[in-house]
Design a protein around this motif. Structure first.
Motif, PDB file in Angstrom:
ATOM      1  N   ILE A 190      15.803 -65.208 -85.999  1.00  0.00           N
ATOM      2  CA  ILE A 190      17.307 -65.034 -85.923  1.00  0.00           C
ATOM      3  C   ILE A 190      17.686 -64.322 -84.735  1.00  0.00           C
ATOM      4  CG2 ILE A 190      19.571 -64.381 -87.325  1.00  0.00           C
ATOM      5  CD1 ILE A 190      17.810 -64.283 -89.793  1.00  0.00           C
ATOM      6  N   THR A 191      18.780 -64.963 -84.065  1.00  0.00           N
ATOM      7  CA  THR A 191      19.319 -64.444 -82.824  1.00  0.00           C
ATOM      8  C   THR A 191      20.824 -64.261 -83.238  1.00  0.00           C
ATOM      9  OG1 THR A 191      17.778 -65.048 -81.369  1.00  0.00           O
ATOM     10  CG2 THR A 191      19.900 -64.531 -80.511  1.00  0.00           C
ATOM     11  N   LEU A 192      21.349 -63.338 -83.383  1.00  0.00           N
ATOM     12  CA  LEU A 192      22.906 -62.980 -83.420  1.00  0.00           C
ATOM     13  C   LEU A 192      23.371 -62.911 -82.007  1.00  0.00           C
ATOM     14  CD1 LEU A 192      23.059 -60.451 -86.287  1.00  0.00           C
ATOM     15  CD2 LEU A 192      22.809 -63.091 -86.610  1.00  0.00           C
ATOM     16  N   GLU A 193      24.435 -63.608 -81.686  1.00  0.00           N
ATOM     17  CA  GLU A 193      24.998 -63.676 -80.306  1.00  0.00           C
ATOM     18  C   GLU A 193      26.273 -62.597 -80.228  1.00  0.00           C
ATOM     19  OE1 GLU A 193      22.418 -66.788 -78.935  1.00  0.00           O
ATOM     20  OE2 GLU A 193      23.527 -64.911 -77.740  1.00  0.00           O
ATOM     21  N   CYS A 194      26.417 -62.022 -79.096  1.00  0.00           N
ATOM     22  CA  CYS A 194      27.635 -61.246 -78.811  1.00  0.00           C
ATOM     23  C   CYS A 194      28.127 -61.232 -77.387  1.00  0.00           C
ATOM     24  CB  CYS A 194      27.173 -59.701 -79.300  1.00  0.00           C
ATOM     25  SG  CYS A 194      28.807 -58.483 -78.824  1.00  0.00           S
TER      26      CYS A 194
ATOM     27  N   TYR B  71      33.142 -61.664 -78.766  1.00  0.00           N
ATOM     28  CA  TYR B  71      32.986 -62.534 -79.606  1.00  0.00           C
ATOM     29  C   TYR B  71      31.604 -62.410 -80.182  1.00  0.00           C
ATOM     30  CZ  TYR B  71      36.730 -64.295 -76.656  1.00  0.00           C
ATOM     31  OH  TYR B  71      38.064 -64.309 -76.245  1.00  0.00           O
ATOM     32  N   GLN B  72      31.488 -62.935 -81.469  1.00  0.00           N
ATOM     33  CA  GLN B  72      30.159 -62.790 -82.280  1.00  0.00           C
ATOM     34  C   GLN B  72      30.117 -64.075 -82.983  1.00  0.00           C
ATOM     35  OE1 GLN B  72      30.530 -58.255 -83.837  1.00  0.00           O
ATOM     36  NE2 GLN B  72      28.448 -59.270 -84.201  1.00  0.00           N
ATOM     37  N   THR B  73      28.873 -64.542 -82.762  1.00  0.00           N
ATOM     38  CA  THR B  73      28.362 -66.012 -83.454  1.00  0.00           C
ATOM     39  C   THR B  73      27.142 -65.808 -84.032  1.00  0.00           C
ATOM     40  OG1 THR B  73      27.666 -66.891 -81.516  1.00  0.00           O
ATOM     41  CG2 THR B  73      29.967 -67.464 -82.155  1.00  0.00           C
ATOM     42  N   PRO B  74      26.725 -66.378 -85.177  1.00  0.00           N
ATOM     43  CA  PRO B  74      27.600 -67.006 -85.843  1.00  0.00           C
ATOM     44  C   PRO B  74      28.405 -66.153 -86.711  1.00  0.00           C
ATOM     45  CG  PRO B  74      25.604 -67.134 -87.035  1.00  0.00           C
ATOM     46  CD  PRO B  74      25.313 -66.339 -85.710  1.00  0.00           C
ATOM     47  N   ARG B  75      29.427 -66.362 -87.322  1.00  0.00           N
ATOM     48  CA  ARG B  75      30.257 -65.367 -88.152  1.00  0.00           C
ATOM     49  C   ARG B  75      29.416 -65.176 -89.586  1.00  0.00           C
ATOM     50  NH1 ARG B  75      35.370 -64.269 -88.311  1.00  0.00           N
ATOM     51  NH2 ARG B  75      34.595 -62.523 -89.571  1.00  0.00           N
ATOM     52  N   TYR B  76      28.795 -66.216 -90.267  1.00  0.00           N
ATOM     53  CA  TYR B  76      28.242 -66.166 -91.272  1.00  0.00           C
ATOM     54  C   TYR B  76      26.896 -66.916 -91.220  1.00  0.00           C
ATOM     55  CZ  TYR B  76      32.840 -65.124 -92.852  1.00  0.00           C
ATOM     56  OH  TYR B  76      34.092 -64.531 -93.192  1.00  0.00           O
TER      57      TYR B  76
END
Lengths: 112, 111
Positions: free
Chosen positions: B19-23, B5-10
């Motif tokens: 920015i932090t992209l989650e996985c 699962y990755q958030t956010p998608r956009y």
């Protein structure tokens, strides 16, 4: 020269056609070969993977590896509109399994 | 089938923001990866991890950083976003000799 070459297309075929997607590579140490399908705005989805040379079949999909020619293929039989996507080939060495090299992908459209 | 699962998608955000992209993955896989993908281009490996407290840089130079405090979680951080960071970021995981399975990615746009 890139390690993995793939015709970007786009490739457009009628429904029911047999599709051939191909990649060439330059590194003779590649041992693991994979095909991924990527729909628009989605992540790559693993279709098939093979080790070394030979053929592998899964339903309408057949993967071929010719290590002597450094050439791999994915065949799709009885293509369907739902097969419309970008197809990525990928490969890695046996000793560097984490370093997967991807092709740029071939865009396929199957027309009803 | 792997669940990643990755958030956010956009995400559309201004220059200079952190920015932090989650996985996250639910399969208990030890190995996790971050790739960058631009339209019509190859995926490029930017970071990977062999397990908790393990992080390595990939082949593509990136100004991002990653951490692996828990097995299931592998976030990617950009301290100060720039327009050159605009891209799609894909997270993947695998176990043993199985190929990598991917999440659906985060499309990042820096204004």
């Amino acid at each position: 020269q890139k390690e993995v070459e793939q015709d970007p297309g786009p490739l457009s075929v009628p429904e029911g056609a047999i599709v051939s997607l191909n990649c060439t590579y330059s590194n003779s140490a590649f041992q693991y070969f994979m095909w991924y399908r990527q729909y628009s705005r989605k992540g790559p989805e693993l279709l098939m993977y093979t080790y070394s040379s030979g053929n592998k079949e899964d339903g309408r999909f057949t993967a071929q590896v010719d290590k002597s020619s450094k050439y791999i293929s994915l065949f799709i039989r009885d293509s369907q509109p739902s097969d419309s996507a970008t197809y990525l080939c990928a490969m890695s060495e046996a000793t560097s399994y984490d370093k997967v090299i991807f092709g740029p992908g071939t865009s396929l459209s199957v027309i009803p | 089938e792997a669940d990643i699962y990755q958030t956010p998608r956009y995400l559309v955000i201004g220059t200079g923001k952190k920015i932090t992209l989650e996985c996250s993955q639910t399969m208990g896989h030890d190995k996790m990866y971050w790739y960058q993908q631009d339209p019509g281009m190859e995926l490029h490996l930017i970071h990977y991890s062999y397990g908790v407290n393990s992080t390595e840089k990939g082949d593509l130079s990136s100004e991002s950083t990653v951490s692996r405090i828990r097995t299931e979680h592998f976030p990617l951080t950009l301290e100060s976003a720039r327009p050159s960071h605009t891209s799609q970021y894909l997270c993947a995981s695998r176990e043993g000799w199985q190929p990598q399975h991917f999440g659906d990615g985060t499309r990042l746009s820096i204004l």
